[in-house]
Design an enzyme around this catalytic site. Sequence first.
Site, PDB file in Angstrom:
ATOM      1  N   ASP A  59       0.805  -1.233   0.000  1.00 49.45           N
ATOM      2  CA  ASP A  59       0.000   0.000   0.000  1.00 49.45           C
ATOM      3  C   ASP A  59       0.833   1.275   0.000  1.00 49.45           C
ATOM      4  OD1 ASP A  59       0.993   0.207   2.531  1.00 49.45           O
ATOM      5  OD2 ASP A  59      -0.940   0.306   3.536  1.00 49.45           O
TER       6      ASP A  59
ATOM      7  N   TYR B 155      10.644   4.357   1.166  1.00 45.23           N
ATOM      8  CA  TYR B 155      11.524   3.383   1.824  1.00 45.23           C
ATOM      9  C   TYR B 155      12.975   3.479   1.364  1.00 45.23           C
ATOM     10  CZ  TYR B 155       7.903   1.022   4.459  1.00 45.23           C
ATOM     11  OH  TYR B 155       6.928   0.735   5.379  1.00 45.23           O
TER      12      TYR B 155
HETATM   13  P1  NAD Z   1      -0.600  -7.745  13.828  1.00 49.72           P
HETATM   14  O1  NAD Z   1       0.473  -8.436  14.600  1.00 49.72           O
HETATM   15  O2  NAD Z   1      -1.539  -6.841  14.517  1.00 49.72           O
HETATM   16  O3  NAD Z   1      -1.476  -8.846  13.071  1.00 49.72           O
HETATM   17  C1  NAD Z   1      -0.993 -10.001  12.519  1.00 49.72           C
HETATM   18  C2  NAD Z   1      -1.845 -11.183  12.919  1.00 49.72           C
HETATM   19  O4  NAD Z   1      -1.303 -12.339  12.249  1.00 49.72           O
HETATM   20  C3  NAD Z   1      -1.843 -11.501  14.410  1.00 49.72           C
HETATM   21  O5  NAD Z   1      -3.159 -11.545  14.907  1.00 49.72           O
HETATM   22  C4  NAD Z   1      -1.169 -12.872  14.500  1.00 49.72           C
HETATM   23  O6  NAD Z   1      -1.683 -13.676  15.515  1.00 49.72           O
HETATM   24  C5  NAD Z   1      -1.457 -13.435  13.128  1.00 49.72           C
HETATM   25  N1  NAD Z   1      -0.555 -14.531  12.730  1.00 49.72           N
HETATM   26  C6  NAD Z   1       0.768 -14.614  12.915  1.00 49.72           C
HETATM   27  N2  NAD Z   1       1.237 -15.748  12.378  1.00 49.72           N
HETATM   28  C7  NAD Z   1       0.182 -16.403  11.833  1.00 49.72           C
HETATM   29  C8  NAD Z   1       0.032 -17.624  11.142  1.00 49.72           C
HETATM   30  N3  NAD Z   1       1.094 -18.412  10.878  1.00 49.72           N
HETATM   31  N4  NAD Z   1      -1.206 -17.985  10.743  1.00 49.72           N
HETATM   32  C9  NAD Z   1      -2.259 -17.194  10.999  1.00 49.72           C
HETATM   33  N5  NAD Z   1      -2.187 -16.022  11.644  1.00 49.72           N
HETATM   34  C10 NAD Z   1      -0.977 -15.624  12.057  1.00 49.72           C
HETATM   35  O7  NAD Z   1       0.160  -6.970  12.646  1.00 49.72           O
HETATM   36  P2  NAD Z   1      -0.263  -5.705  11.784  1.00 49.72           P
HETATM   37  O8  NAD Z   1       0.610  -4.568  12.141  1.00 49.72           O
HETATM   38  O9  NAD Z   1      -1.714  -5.520  11.814  1.00 49.72           O
HETATM   39  O10 NAD Z   1       0.215  -6.146  10.338  1.00 49.72           O
HETATM   40  C11 NAD Z   1      -0.248  -7.298   9.685  1.00 49.72           C
HETATM   41  C12 NAD Z   1       0.554  -7.576   8.458  1.00 49.72           C
HETATM   42  O11 NAD Z   1       0.226  -6.684   7.415  1.00 49.72           O
HETATM   43  C13 NAD Z   1       2.069  -7.430   8.644  1.00 49.72           C
HETATM   44  O12 NAD Z   1       2.728  -8.437   7.913  1.00 49.72           O
HETATM   45  C14 NAD Z   1       2.348  -6.091   8.056  1.00 49.72           C
HETATM   46  O13 NAD Z   1       3.692  -5.947   7.700  1.00 49.72           O
HETATM   47  C15 NAD Z   1       1.423  -6.150   6.874  1.00 49.72           C
HETATM   48  N6  NAD Z   1       1.137  -4.890   6.182  1.00 49.72           N
HETATM   49  C16 NAD Z   1       1.491  -4.842   4.879  1.00 49.72           C
HETATM   50  C17 NAD Z   1       1.245  -3.728   4.132  1.00 49.72           C
HETATM   51  C18 NAD Z   1       1.726  -3.707   2.730  1.00 49.72           C
HETATM   52  O14 NAD Z   1       1.990  -2.674   2.181  1.00 49.72           O
HETATM   53  N7  NAD Z   1       1.896  -4.839   2.072  1.00 49.72           N
HETATM   54  C19 NAD Z   1       0.585  -2.647   4.716  1.00 49.72           C
HETATM   55  C20 NAD Z   1       0.223  -2.710   6.058  1.00 49.72           C
HETATM   56  C21 NAD Z   1       0.491  -3.870   6.784  1.00 49.72           C
HETATM   57  C1  G6P Z   2       3.409   0.944   4.852  1.00 48.66           C
HETATM   58  C2  G6P Z   2       4.060  -0.170   4.093  1.00 48.66           C
HETATM   59  C3  G6P Z   2       3.782  -1.475   4.749  1.00 48.66           C
HETATM   60  C4  G6P Z   2       4.207  -1.452   6.187  1.00 48.66           C
HETATM   61  C5  G6P Z   2       3.537  -0.317   6.897  1.00 48.66           C
HETATM   62  C6  G6P Z   2       4.163  -0.192   8.262  1.00 48.66           C
HETATM   63  O1  G6P Z   2       2.038   0.890   4.735  1.00 48.66           O
HETATM   64  O2  G6P Z   2       3.661  -0.233   2.762  1.00 48.66           O
HETATM   65  O3  G6P Z   2       4.436  -2.476   4.049  1.00 48.66           O
HETATM   66  O4  G6P Z   2       3.872  -2.648   6.828  1.00 48.66           O
HETATM   67  O5  G6P Z   2       3.757   0.884   6.217  1.00 48.66           O
HETATM   68  O6  G6P Z   2       3.338   0.528   9.033  1.00 48.66           O
HETATM   69  P1  G6P Z   2       3.449   0.592  10.611  1.00 48.66           P
HETATM   70  O7  G6P Z   2       2.441   1.643  10.897  1.00 48.66           O
HETATM   71  O8  G6P Z   2       3.071  -0.778  11.119  1.00 48.66           O
HETATM   72  O9  G6P Z   2       4.840   0.971  10.931  1.00 48.66           O
HETATM   73 MN    MN Z   3       4.382  -2.219   1.901  1.00 52.71          MN
END
Ligand code: NAD
Ligand code: G6P
Ligand code: MN
Length: 445
Positions: free
Chosen positions: A172, A268
């Site tokens: 995102d 980044y």
């Molecule tokens: P979070 O820790 O609040 O949530 C992650 C959840 O995944 C937890 O509830 C945990 O119990 C669960 N989990 C962990 N291992 C698991 C498994 N093997 N099977 C099932 N569930 C499992 O984290 P968050 O800050 O809400 O972020 C969630 C994910 O989204 C992270 O990987 C973060 O980096 C990603 N993210 C990506 C983008 C992007 O740009 N691609 C943007 C925002 C967040």
């Molecule tokens: C952006 C990136 C994600 C990353 C997030 C981290 O959205 O694209 O890949 O996980 O920032 O955000 P946070 O608020 O968890 O530092």
């Molecule tokens: Mn990202």
Amino acid sequence: MTLKKQSIVVAGGGSTFTPGIVMMLLENLDKFPIRSLKFYDNDKERQKQIADATEVIIKERAPEIEFKATTDPEEAFTDVDFVMAHIRVGKYAMREKDEKIPMKYGVIGQETCGPGGIAYGMRSIGGVVEIIDYMEKYSPDAWMLNYSNPAAIVAEATRRLRPDSKIINICDMPVGIELRMAEVLGLESRKEMDVRYYGLNHFGWWTDIRDKEGNDLMPKLIDWVKEHGYITPKELEGASEEEPSWEYTFGKAKEVQWLDPDTLPNTYLKYYFYPQDEAEHSDINYTRANEVMDNREKHVFSECNRISNIKTAEDAKLVADDHASYIVDLARAIAYNTKERMLLIVPNHGAIENFDAEGMVEVPCIVGSQGPEPMTQGSIPRFQKGLMEQQVAVEKLVVDAWITGSYQKLWQALTLSRIVPNARVAKQILDDLIEANEDFWPVLK
Ligand code: NAD
Ligand code: G6P
Ligand code: MN
């Protein structure tokens, strides 16, 4: 035309992002109707808090949707069209270690970049592959939309380990930056812009941005960014809603842009161009993981618990994450063959002419029911090519290390990262990371 109703499972139901995604899905039901929504997580207690609130929300706003939260893979993954995956293997406790261990050696610790990202990658690969396998076992026709991080490493791993799986990796950050660009330009929507972009995940550049009439919007944006980074005009007047660390990042983008005055960079890149600045700017006793635990995590869980206690979400302070609407765009593109143009992480296969055909790159794609068709971006300059060759090698070495259990490959990956000053420091960090990750990483020999 009536649109076929979809069945979705959110993997990582306990994520802090889940409520925002639920709100966003509910706001988009006219474009993307849903018959069933399920949550899956391996942490029952954490997920239950989000699920109990979601049940209240759905009962009030869209009672026709069948909702269920489970930790049982068969129940979760049976009869679904889409798996929306955002898991964090090791949760915030491990993110905190990823950030703090490198800092002991004066090296920046970050969720997805450098040693922190490598450590997180070594944890994520197994978790994401497990979810693909559940999907293929119980709903072989489903698609997985993955935004679990570190997306670059996860994407390379799934390309190698599950080459025929229907998984699309997406980030995102470009969406977030494009929302800011639209504000700078005074546009109503970022969708008024057609962009050309290339790079790796969290490592790329916009090369061309036009309106629908084909007018070049780059000069105006470049003028702004070289002075203010991605701080918006409103924020400049003091109206920022961002947390301090993100505000700093959006401001720092100007110094990143100076490296190539003709393009606009992903935020980044600051970690790779100014690693010492980033290390100096951070506090080993209070990193981004601490900030997230104190703010987003506390807010989301206390609000969810409040909603489930009072059994109404009428005054809910959970808002649709407007970044997240890209997830509906992607799901719609596949479900209804919309041919939307989106930035996705895909195998290069010539999209960037003078770059590794087998590298996972982030480029614009046209998305339809057969998946993404990458758009060619031509040849890239030596500066970016050099940087990307080095970074893609880091990502590939991490996956090599995970697959073969090789200490040597992971040491090489850390040494090759621009963020790590030398091989000795790389080894010290690696040894600490191995100890911290013994419950998550494969055994390295
Ligand atoms: P979070 O820790 O609040 O949530 C992650 C959840 O995944 C937890 O509830 C945990 O119990 C669960 N989990 C962990 N291992 C698991 C498994 N093997 N099977 C099932 N569930 C499992 O984290 P968050 O800050 O809400 O972020 C969630 C994910 O989204 C992270 O990987 C973060 O980096 C990603 N993210 C990506 C983008 C992007 O740009 N691609 C943007 C925002 C967040
Ligand atoms: C952006 C990136 C994600 C990353 C997030 C981290 O959205 O694209 O890949 O996980 O920032 O955000 P946070 O608020 O968890 O530092
Ligand atoms: Mn990202």
